[in-house]
Design an enzyme around this catalytic site. Sequence first.
Site, PDB file in Angstrom:
ATOM      1  N   MET A  54     -12.247   4.464  -1.085  1.00 35.43           N
ATOM      2  CA  MET A  54     -12.963   4.717   0.179  1.00 35.43           C
ATOM      3  C   MET A  54     -13.691   6.043   0.015  1.00 35.43           C
ATOM      4  O   MET A  54     -13.331   7.049   0.628  1.00 35.43           O
ATOM      5  CB  MET A  54     -11.964   4.736   1.341  1.00 35.43           C
ATOM      6  CG  MET A  54     -11.464   3.347   1.699  1.00 35.43           C
ATOM      7  SD  MET A  54      -9.939   3.371   2.649  1.00 35.43           S
ATOM      8  CE  MET A  54      -8.784   3.381   1.285  1.00 35.43           C
ATOM      9  N   ASP A  71      -4.781   3.681  -2.164  1.00 40.16           N
ATOM     10  CA  ASP A  71      -5.927   4.011  -1.318  1.00 40.16           C
ATOM     11  C   ASP A  71      -6.459   5.397  -1.645  1.00 40.16           C
ATOM     12  O   ASP A  71      -5.755   6.390  -1.457  1.00 40.16           O
ATOM     13  CB  ASP A  71      -5.500   3.975   0.154  1.00 40.16           C
ATOM     14  CG  ASP A  71      -5.226   2.563   0.623  1.00 40.16           C
ATOM     15  OD1 ASP A  71      -6.165   1.753   0.586  1.00 40.16           O
ATOM     16  OD2 ASP A  71      -4.081   2.277   1.013  1.00 40.16           O
ATOM     17  N   MET A 104      -9.173   8.205  -0.733  1.00 41.21           N
ATOM     18  CA  MET A 104     -10.063   8.589   0.378  1.00 41.21           C
ATOM     19  C   MET A 104     -10.609   9.992   0.148  1.00 41.21           C
ATOM     20  O   MET A 104      -9.869  10.887  -0.270  1.00 41.21           O
ATOM     21  CB  MET A 104      -9.285   8.590   1.694  1.00 41.21           C
ATOM     22  CG  MET A 104      -8.537   7.301   1.963  1.00 41.21           C
ATOM     23  SD  MET A 104      -7.761   7.372   3.582  1.00 41.21           S
ATOM     24  CE  MET A 104      -6.749   5.886   3.518  1.00 41.21           C
ATOM     25  N   ASP A 153      -6.769  -6.350   4.094  1.00 42.30           N
ATOM     26  CA  ASP A 153      -6.131  -5.029   4.164  1.00 42.30           C
ATOM     27  C   ASP A 153      -6.184  -4.474   5.582  1.00 42.30           C
ATOM     28  O   ASP A 153      -7.259  -4.259   6.129  1.00 42.30           O
ATOM     29  CB  ASP A 153      -6.887  -4.103   3.187  1.00 42.30           C
ATOM     30  CG  ASP A 153      -6.285  -2.723   3.058  1.00 42.30           C
ATOM     31  OD1 ASP A 153      -5.202  -2.475   3.610  1.00 42.30           O
ATOM     32  OD2 ASP A 153      -6.928  -1.888   2.378  1.00 42.30           O
ATOM     33  N   GLY A 154      -5.006  -4.214   6.157  1.00 41.13           N
ATOM     34  CA  GLY A 154      -4.913  -3.545   7.453  1.00 41.13           C
ATOM     35  C   GLY A 154      -4.175  -4.354   8.497  1.00 41.13           C
ATOM     36  O   GLY A 154      -4.575  -5.470   8.815  1.00 41.13           O
ATOM     37  N   GLY A 155      -3.067  -3.807   8.994  1.00 41.59           N
ATOM     38  CA  GLY A 155      -2.327  -4.473  10.070  1.00 41.59           C
ATOM     39  C   GLY A 155      -1.683  -5.776   9.655  1.00 41.59           C
ATOM     40  O   GLY A 155      -1.428  -6.638  10.497  1.00 41.59           O
ATOM     41  N   GLY A 213      -9.190   4.167   6.572  1.00 41.04           N
ATOM     42  CA  GLY A 213      -8.904   5.587   6.745  1.00 41.04           C
ATOM     43  C   GLY A 213      -7.436   5.873   7.059  1.00 41.04           C
ATOM     44  O   GLY A 213      -6.918   6.907   6.666  1.00 41.04           O
ATOM     45  N   PHE A 214      -6.783   4.953   7.752  1.00 42.37           N
ATOM     46  CA  PHE A 214      -5.413   5.222   8.177  1.00 42.37           C
ATOM     47  C   PHE A 214      -4.550   3.961   8.110  1.00 42.37           C
ATOM     48  O   PHE A 214      -5.060   2.857   8.323  1.00 42.37           O
ATOM     49  CB  PHE A 214      -5.396   5.748   9.616  1.00 42.37           C
ATOM     50  CG  PHE A 214      -6.202   7.000   9.780  1.00 42.37           C
ATOM     51  CD1 PHE A 214      -5.636   8.253   9.524  1.00 42.37           C
ATOM     52  CD2 PHE A 214      -7.544   6.935  10.148  1.00 42.37           C
ATOM     53  CE1 PHE A 214      -6.393   9.408   9.633  1.00 42.37           C
ATOM     54  CE2 PHE A 214      -8.307   8.095  10.265  1.00 42.37           C
ATOM     55  CZ  PHE A 214      -7.733   9.338  10.005  1.00 42.37           C
ATOM     56  N   GLY A 215      -3.268   4.173   7.856  1.00 36.61           N
ATOM     57  CA  GLY A 215      -2.318   3.066   7.925  1.00 36.61           C
ATOM     58  C   GLY A 215      -1.836   2.899   9.369  1.00 36.61           C
ATOM     59  O   GLY A 215      -2.158   3.717  10.243  1.00 36.61           O
ATOM     60  N   GLY A 216      -1.103   1.844   9.609  1.00 36.53           N
ATOM     61  CA  GLY A 216      -0.447   1.661  10.906  1.00 36.53           C
ATOM     62  C   GLY A 216      -1.352   1.289  12.068  1.00 36.53           C
ATOM     63  O   GLY A 216      -0.959   1.458  13.225  1.00 36.53           O
ATOM     64  N   HIS A 219      -1.119  -1.330  -4.296  1.00 40.65           N
ATOM     65  CA  HIS A 219      -2.385  -0.986  -3.655  1.00 40.65           C
ATOM     66  C   HIS A 219      -2.430   0.538  -3.489  1.00 40.65           C
ATOM     67  O   HIS A 219      -1.547   1.130  -2.868  1.00 40.65           O
ATOM     68  CB  HIS A 219      -2.495  -1.683  -2.297  1.00 40.65           C
ATOM     69  CG  HIS A 219      -3.820  -1.522  -1.634  1.00 40.65           C
ATOM     70  ND1 HIS A 219      -4.923  -2.303  -1.961  1.00 40.65           N
ATOM     71  CD2 HIS A 219      -4.241  -0.677  -0.660  1.00 40.65           C
ATOM     72  CE1 HIS A 219      -5.949  -1.941  -1.212  1.00 40.65           C
ATOM     73  NE2 HIS A 219      -5.571  -0.958  -0.410  1.00 40.65           N
ATOM     74  N   MET A 244     -11.595  -5.869   5.216  1.00 40.53           N
ATOM     75  CA  MET A 244     -10.855  -4.866   6.000  1.00 40.53           C
ATOM     76  C   MET A 244     -10.569  -5.427   7.393  1.00 40.53           C
ATOM     77  O   MET A 244     -11.488  -5.816   8.116  1.00 40.53           O
ATOM     78  CB  MET A 244     -11.665  -3.575   6.121  1.00 40.53           C
ATOM     79  CG  MET A 244     -11.847  -2.804   4.823  1.00 40.53           C
ATOM     80  SD  MET A 244     -10.307  -2.454   3.936  1.00 40.53           S
ATOM     81  CE  MET A 244      -9.395  -1.474   5.146  1.00 40.53           C
ATOM     82  N   SER A 246       0.839  -1.208   0.000  1.00 42.45           N
ATOM     83  CA  SER A 246       0.000   0.000   0.000  1.00 42.45           C
ATOM     84  C   SER A 246       0.863   1.244   0.000  1.00 42.45           C
ATOM     85  O   SER A 246       1.603   1.512   0.951  1.00 42.45           O
ATOM     86  CB  SER A 246      -0.918   0.018   1.220  1.00 42.45           C
ATOM     87  OG  SER A 246      -1.529   1.291   1.307  1.00 42.45           O
ATOM     88  N   GLY A 289       1.032  -1.979   4.169  1.00 45.12           N
ATOM     89  CA  GLY A 289       1.526  -0.610   4.035  1.00 45.12           C
ATOM     90  C   GLY A 289       2.731  -0.373   4.909  1.00 45.12           C
ATOM     91  O   GLY A 289       3.880  -0.507   4.460  1.00 45.12           O
ATOM     92  N   SER A 290       2.484  -0.061   6.176  1.00 48.12           N
ATOM     93  CA  SER A 290       3.575   0.270   7.103  1.00 48.12           C
ATOM     94  C   SER A 290       4.609  -0.838   7.197  1.00 48.12           C
ATOM     95  O   SER A 290       5.810  -0.567   7.256  1.00 48.12           O
ATOM     96  CB  SER A 290       3.050   0.521   8.515  1.00 48.12           C
ATOM     97  OG  SER A 290       1.763   1.017   8.487  1.00 48.12           O
TER      98      SER A 290
HETATM   99  C1  DX5 Z   1      -6.493   1.742   5.324  1.00 48.59           C
HETATM  100  C2  DX5 Z   1      -6.002   1.364   3.966  1.00 48.59           C
HETATM  101  C3  DX5 Z   1      -4.868   0.426   3.953  1.00 48.59           C
HETATM  102  C4  DX5 Z   1      -3.619   0.922   4.646  1.00 48.59           C
HETATM  103  C5  DX5 Z   1      -3.028  -0.293   5.305  1.00 48.59           C
HETATM  104  O1  DX5 Z   1      -7.659   2.429   5.184  1.00 48.59           O
HETATM  105  O2  DX5 Z   1      -7.063   0.768   3.223  1.00 48.59           O
HETATM  106  O3  DX5 Z   1      -4.562  -0.008   2.629  1.00 48.59           O
HETATM  107  O4  DX5 Z   1      -2.663   1.520   3.809  1.00 48.59           O
HETATM  108  O5  DX5 Z   1      -1.982   0.115   6.104  1.00 48.59           O
HETATM  109  P1  DX5 Z   1      -1.240  -0.851   7.107  1.00 48.59           P
HETATM  110  O6  DX5 Z   1      -0.705  -1.997   6.308  1.00 48.59           O
HETATM  111  O7  DX5 Z   1      -0.177   0.024   7.677  1.00 48.59           O
HETATM  112  O8  DX5 Z   1      -2.240  -1.292   8.133  1.00 48.59           O
HETATM  113 ZN    ZN Z   2      -6.539  -0.136   1.285  1.00 49.22          ZN
END
Ligand code: DX5
Ligand code: ZN
Length: 215
Positions: free
Chosen positions: A67, A34, A36, A174-176, A141-144, A32, A136, A7, A196-197
């Site tokens: 999103m 994102d 928003m 997707d996420g964490g 909305g946010f990474g990390g 990927h 999800m 991501s 992502g992170s």
């Molecule tokens: C969150 C995004 C993800 C995000 C994942 O809304 O859809 O794609 O970048 O980030 P990580 O991998 O850091 O949880």
């Molecule tokens: Zn995503």
Amino acid sequence: MPIISPSLLASDFANLQSEVEKINNSDADWFHVDVMDGSFVPNIAFGLPSVKAVSKHAKKPLDVHLMIVNPDKYIDMFADAGAAYLTVHYEACNHLHRTLQAIKSAGMKAGVALNPHTPVSVLTNIIQDIDLVLIMSVNPGFGGQTFIKAAVEKVKELKNLIAEKQASTLIEVDGGVNTQTGAELVAAGADALVAGSFVFKSDDPAKTISDLKAL
Ligand code: DX5
Ligand code: ZN
């Protein structure tokens, strides 16, 4: 081997081209991206010009995660911008079947994302029309953010639904995602992992991608 979709939300936006090259030169399968709108989610990221800019340098398919409210309005624009997979949120679509048809008519693969509180069962009567379901494992909305464990059970349920309906839908999460949560997801039946992170904040993103690919 899972499909790995790093991501770009966690990448260095001031050096986007070199971040894209890192992914080009790695074992990753997709990008990927994102998108928003500050309305469907409490954050703003990646508009059409940014998707186009990524597309210009990307040597792998763009997996675009919308999103946004009213995604139907922008389907053709994202096709022009270079999206290969276009994923809309179930929660943002009143006429999901029509939306999926429009995505396919525009030449893209059609994805549907489910928020953490949305059960897999809402897709029972439409699964055969979906190329990819994005589960999800954080609130979008946010990474990390921290991985929500209930996602693992949802992957298993979705895998069963796909088998029962003899569909060929891919399951993406997707996420964490890291090597630990990723291993649980792959064991549960996930075909594709977004990270992502874990990728971009690591010392060696290419090596981190290879570690995920080896799950
Ligand atoms: C969150 C995004 C993800 C995000 C994942 O809304 O859809 O794609 O970048 O980030 P990580 O991998 O850091 O949880
Ligand atoms: Zn995503």
